[in-house]
Scaffold this active site. Structure first.
Site, PDB file in Angstrom:
ATOM      1  N   ASN A   1      -0.217 -14.020  23.795  1.00  0.00           N
ATOM      2  CA  ASN A   1      -0.778 -14.890  22.752  1.00  0.00           C
ATOM      3  C   ASN A   1      -2.035 -14.187  22.246  1.00  0.00           C
ATOM      4  O   ASN A   1      -3.087 -14.234  22.875  1.00  0.00           O
ATOM      5  CB  ASN A   1      -1.107 -16.274  23.321  1.00  0.00           C
ATOM      6  CG  ASN A   1      -1.619 -17.233  22.258  1.00  0.00           C
ATOM      7  OD1 ASN A   1      -1.910 -16.838  21.125  1.00  0.00           O
ATOM      8  ND2 ASN A   1      -1.741 -18.493  22.622  1.00  0.00           N
TER       9      ASN A   1
ATOM     10  N   LYS B   1      -4.487 -13.505  25.332  1.00  0.00           N
ATOM     11  CA  LYS B   1      -4.081 -14.306  26.474  1.00  0.00           C
ATOM     12  C   LYS B   1      -2.703 -13.826  26.910  1.00  0.00           C
ATOM     13  O   LYS B   1      -1.833 -13.597  26.071  1.00  0.00           O
ATOM     14  CB  LYS B   1      -4.038 -15.786  26.090  1.00  0.00           C
ATOM     15  CG  LYS B   1      -3.752 -16.738  27.237  1.00  0.00           C
ATOM     16  CD  LYS B   1      -3.776 -18.190  26.747  1.00  0.00           C
ATOM     17  CE  LYS B   1      -3.520 -19.165  27.893  1.00  0.00           C
ATOM     18  NZ  LYS B   1      -3.509 -20.583  27.418  1.00  0.00           N
TER      19      LYS B   1
ATOM     20  N   ARG C   1       3.698 -15.184  20.932  1.00  0.00           N
ATOM     21  CA  ARG C   1       3.442 -16.357  20.117  1.00  0.00           C
ATOM     22  C   ARG C   1       3.028 -15.910  18.712  1.00  0.00           C
ATOM     23  O   ARG C   1       2.125 -15.100  18.551  1.00  0.00           O
ATOM     24  CB  ARG C   1       2.315 -17.198  20.717  1.00  0.00           C
ATOM     25  CG  ARG C   1       2.008 -18.443  19.886  1.00  0.00           C
ATOM     26  CD  ARG C   1       0.681 -19.053  20.234  1.00  0.00           C
ATOM     27  NE  ARG C   1       0.420 -20.247  19.435  1.00  0.00           N
ATOM     28  CZ  ARG C   1      -0.795 -20.644  19.054  1.00  0.00           C
ATOM     29  NH1 ARG C   1      -1.859 -19.943  19.427  1.00  0.00           N
ATOM     30  NH2 ARG C   1      -0.944 -21.724  18.328  1.00  0.00           N
TER      31      ARG C   1
ATOM     32  N   HIS D   1       2.055 -26.334  16.563  1.00  0.00           N
ATOM     33  CA  HIS D   1       2.149 -26.769  17.964  1.00  0.00           C
ATOM     34  C   HIS D   1       3.598 -27.029  18.372  1.00  0.00           C
ATOM     35  O   HIS D   1       3.859 -27.732  19.340  1.00  0.00           O
ATOM     36  CB  HIS D   1       1.330 -28.052  18.215  1.00  0.00           C
ATOM     37  CG  HIS D   1      -0.143 -27.881  18.132  1.00  0.00           C
ATOM     38  ND1 HIS D   1      -0.981 -28.879  17.708  1.00  0.00           N
ATOM     39  CD2 HIS D   1      -0.944 -26.816  18.420  1.00  0.00           C
ATOM     40  CE1 HIS D   1      -2.240 -28.460  17.720  1.00  0.00           C
ATOM     41  NE2 HIS D   1      -2.236 -27.206  18.160  1.00  0.00           N
TER      42      HIS D   1
ATOM     43  N   HIS E   1      -0.282 -34.003  20.929  1.00  0.00           N
ATOM     44  CA  HIS E   1      -0.909 -32.791  21.451  1.00  0.00           C
ATOM     45  C   HIS E   1      -2.370 -32.848  21.021  1.00  0.00           C
ATOM     46  O   HIS E   1      -2.709 -32.590  19.859  1.00  0.00           O
ATOM     47  CB  HIS E   1      -0.229 -31.544  20.879  1.00  0.00           C
ATOM     48  CG  HIS E   1      -0.843 -30.253  21.321  1.00  0.00           C
ATOM     49  ND1 HIS E   1      -0.210 -29.378  22.187  1.00  0.00           N
ATOM     50  CD2 HIS E   1      -2.038 -29.675  21.024  1.00  0.00           C
ATOM     51  CE1 HIS E   1      -0.995 -28.329  22.397  1.00  0.00           C
ATOM     52  NE2 HIS E   1      -2.102 -28.485  21.695  1.00  0.00           N
TER      53      HIS E   1
ATOM     54  N   GLY F   1      -7.543 -28.376  18.611  1.00  0.00           N
ATOM     55  CA  GLY F   1      -6.605 -28.657  17.531  1.00  0.00           C
ATOM     56  C   GLY F   1      -5.721 -29.796  17.990  1.00  0.00           C
ATOM     57  O   GLY F   1      -5.429 -29.917  19.178  1.00  0.00           O
TER      58      GLY F   1
ATOM     59  N   ASP G   1     -16.558 -31.101  21.522  1.00  0.00           N
ATOM     60  CA  ASP G   1     -15.878 -31.360  22.793  1.00  0.00           C
ATOM     61  C   ASP G   1     -15.827 -32.861  23.048  1.00  0.00           C
ATOM     62  O   ASP G   1     -16.852 -33.539  23.034  1.00  0.00           O
ATOM     63  CB  ASP G   1     -16.620 -30.652  23.929  1.00  0.00           C
ATOM     64  CG  ASP G   1     -15.817 -30.622  25.213  1.00  0.00           C
ATOM     65  OD1 ASP G   1     -15.448 -31.700  25.724  1.00  0.00           O
ATOM     66  OD2 ASP G   1     -15.565 -29.512  25.724  1.00  0.00           O
ATOM     67  N   MET G   2     -14.620 -33.379  23.304  1.00  0.00           N
ATOM     68  CA  MET G   2     -14.464 -34.820  23.515  1.00  0.00           C
ATOM     69  C   MET G   2     -15.276 -35.311  24.709  1.00  0.00           C
ATOM     70  O   MET G   2     -15.766 -36.458  24.716  1.00  0.00           O
ATOM     71  CB  MET G   2     -12.978 -35.167  23.708  1.00  0.00           C
ATOM     72  CG  MET G   2     -12.697 -36.650  23.930  1.00  0.00           C
ATOM     73  SD  MET G   2     -13.328 -37.747  22.616  1.00  0.00           S
ATOM     74  CE  MET G   2     -12.171 -37.363  21.291  1.00  0.00           C
ATOM     75  N   ARG G   3     -15.478 -34.484  25.721  1.00  0.00           N
ATOM     76  CA  ARG G   3     -16.298 -34.892  26.862  1.00  0.00           C
ATOM     77  C   ARG G   3     -17.729 -35.193  26.430  1.00  0.00           C
ATOM     78  O   ARG G   3     -18.341 -36.170  26.898  1.00  0.00           O
ATOM     79  CB  ARG G   3     -16.279 -33.801  27.939  1.00  0.00           C
ATOM     80  CG  ARG G   3     -14.932 -33.643  28.638  1.00  0.00           C
ATOM     81  CD  ARG G   3     -14.852 -32.388  29.458  1.00  0.00           C
ATOM     82  NE  ARG G   3     -14.900 -31.199  28.613  1.00  0.00           N
ATOM     83  CZ  ARG G   3     -14.673 -29.966  29.059  1.00  0.00           C
ATOM     84  NH1 ARG G   3     -14.399 -29.759  30.332  1.00  0.00           N
ATOM     85  NH2 ARG G   3     -14.732 -28.936  28.227  1.00  0.00           N
TER      86      ARG G   3
ATOM     87  N   VAL H   1      -7.461 -32.771  25.776  1.00  0.00           N
ATOM     88  CA  VAL H   1      -7.894 -34.153  25.627  1.00  0.00           C
ATOM     89  C   VAL H   1      -6.790 -35.102  26.066  1.00  0.00           C
ATOM     90  O   VAL H   1      -7.023 -36.066  26.804  1.00  0.00           O
ATOM     91  CB  VAL H   1      -8.309 -34.438  24.170  1.00  0.00           C
ATOM     92  CG1 VAL H   1      -8.675 -35.911  23.988  1.00  0.00           C
ATOM     93  CG2 VAL H   1      -9.477 -33.549  23.765  1.00  0.00           C
ATOM     94  N   GLY H   2      -5.587 -34.854  25.633  1.00  0.00           N
ATOM     95  CA  GLY H   2      -4.478 -35.743  25.958  1.00  0.00           C
ATOM     96  C   GLY H   2      -4.205 -35.869  27.438  1.00  0.00           C
ATOM     97  O   GLY H   2      -3.846 -36.942  27.928  1.00  0.00           O
TER      98      GLY H   2
ATOM     99  N   GLU I   1       2.965 -23.813  27.200  1.00  0.00           N
ATOM    100  CA  GLU I   1       3.535 -23.060  26.094  1.00  0.00           C
ATOM    101  C   GLU I   1       4.011 -21.678  26.538  1.00  0.00           C
ATOM    102  O   GLU I   1       4.989 -21.159  26.003  1.00  0.00           O
ATOM    103  CB  GLU I   1       2.500 -22.949  24.975  1.00  0.00           C
ATOM    104  CG  GLU I   1       2.178 -24.295  24.337  1.00  0.00           C
ATOM    105  CD  GLU I   1       1.014 -24.231  23.366  1.00  0.00           C
ATOM    106  OE1 GLU I   1       1.273 -24.083  22.161  1.00  0.00           O
ATOM    107  OE2 GLU I   1      -0.142 -24.332  23.820  1.00  0.00           O
TER     108      GLU I   1
END
Length: 406
Positions: free
Chosen positions: A8, A15, A101, A190, A218, A222, A292-294, A341-342, A394
């Site tokens: 990726n 990655k 990817r 995604h 997802h 993103g 960042d959601m945190r 996050v999910g 993925e």
């Protein structure tokens, strides 16, 4: 044993993952970052072998260092060095193929594709639709081919899973000839993750994939949601680019296009400035100064007005898409959450589903609050809709599709 190497490649990162595809076991993975910058960083993790009962024989081992990594060819040299120094040996586990990817396949690629010169040319042509992604993906392909000669290289496209969208879903209501000339339509992204999660959910439940109506959220930096009917993508939130749809870490998601005309006329913003605004200074970042959601949740707990509004806008958009997609499917059997996050933000999941009781959704708050590593159910036993947390993979999905194509 047959090993497949999954690549990726990003604009400044690489990655990778080496998988034993027969056992679907990851042997090692790594991330090389800050390619082309003054100092690059490399990390390499070796996964333990497992016994017959799939019990790890030792703990994961991670190795990190910093060095100059001027380009993607140098990044692959670093990757080979990591395997040589820390294992597993590529001589003992030679890749039989390399899966890549590729973000944008346009309307041309709807399946894993053996890479040749013509495919490379088309990936480059499609860069106009994904200028931040396809050139980097192609750079990784070319660098990998220079290292791994004589083995197949396979492109797996993020957009491919969404090639089953009906025309009513992928068509934008603009001048038809202009849209056709410039390939303006919904493509969706995604897809590799949405396919993996929906197939994993069906297997976990022991249900036939073809019998299920599913929503997959997802939610990472993103974010996208896809409606999947019988294993086929029939509606998805991302569009021509990964910018449309849900509120994301730094991306706006849905926006009245006239807002861009207004900002151009009144604020004097150029096309490039508008592009940067929507992709890097919007979403949670634009609303609360944090992506960042945190950090957003911490701000909500502290009573910060901006963080609270950002969270409310984020959840509002999730509920809106959930309701619309349930209507498109005519009901839903399974709702799954995945990505950073999910998989980890219980409050996001609970709030996203809080108004869906009319559709038969009941979340068990205790189950939802529990943390776990694998697939887990968070709906009540009485819920007519099964709600799951499904960790995405993925890399494994790309390896599977690469093996299937071969």
């Amino acid at each position: 044993m047959s090993a497949i190497l999954v690549i990726n490649s990003g604009s400044s990162s690489l990655k990778y993952s080496l998988l034993d595809i027969e056992r679907e076991h990851e042997l090692a993975s790594g991330l090389i970052e800050r390619i082309g910058q003054n100092t690059g960083a490399a990390s390499h993790t070796v996964r333990p072998e497992t016994d017959a009962d799939a019990v790890p024989t030792m703990l994961d081992a991670t190795y990190s260092d910093e060095r100059s990594i001027p380009d993607h060819h140098a990044a692959f040299a670093v990757m080979l060095e990591q395997f040589a120094e820390h294992g597993p040996s590529l001589a003992e586990h030679p890749p039989v193929a390399v899966g890549h990817r590729v973000v944008h396949g346009g309307a041309r690629f709807f399946a894993p594709t053996l890479i040749d010169a013509d495919v490379e040319r088309q990936i480059e042509e499609l860069s106009v639709l994904a200028p931040l992604h396809n050139p980097a993906n192609l750079a990784g392909i070319l660098a990998a081919q220079a290292v791994f000669r004589g083995v197949p290289h396979v492109a797996v496209f993020d957009t491919a899973f969404h090639q089953t969208l009906p025309a009513a879903a992928y068509t934008y209501a603009i001048d038809a000839e202009l849209a056709k000339q410039h390939r303006v339509r919904r493509y969706g992204f995604h897809g590799t993750s949405h396919q993996f999660v929906s197939e994993s959910a069906a297997a976990y439940l022991g249900r036939d994939l073809g019998d299920l109506r599913q929503l997959v959220f997802h939610l990472g930096n993103g974010a996208s949601v896809t409606a999947i009917d019988g294993g086929r993508s029939v509606e998805t939130s991302m569009g021509l680019t990964p910018l449309e749809g849900l509120v994301m870490g730094t991306r706006s998601g849905d926006l009245d296009p006239a807002a861009l005309v207004h900002l151009s006329r009144r604020a004097g913003l150029s096309i490039n400035e508008l592009d940067a605004l929507l992709n890097t200074r919007s979403g949670l970042q634009g609303l609360a100064g944090r992506s960042d959601m945190r950090d957003i949740l911490a701000g909500v707990d502290a009573g910060e007005e901006a963080a609270t509004l950002a969270f409310d806008v984020y959840v509002h958009r999730l509920r809106a898409y959930a309701g619309a997609y349930i209507a498109q499917l005519g009901g839903v059997d399974v709702i799954s959450f995945t990505a950073g996050v999910g998989e980890n933000a219980a409050r996001v999941r609970a709030e996203a589903l809080a108004t869906l009781g009319f559709a038969g959704v009941e979340v068990d708050q205790a189950r939802n609050a529990e943390r776990g590593r694998g697939i887990r159910r968070i709906s009540t036993d009485a819920s007519t809709v099964t709600v799951l947390v499904v960790p995405t993979n993925e890399e494994l999905q790309i390896a599977r599709q690469t093996a299937d194509m071969l």
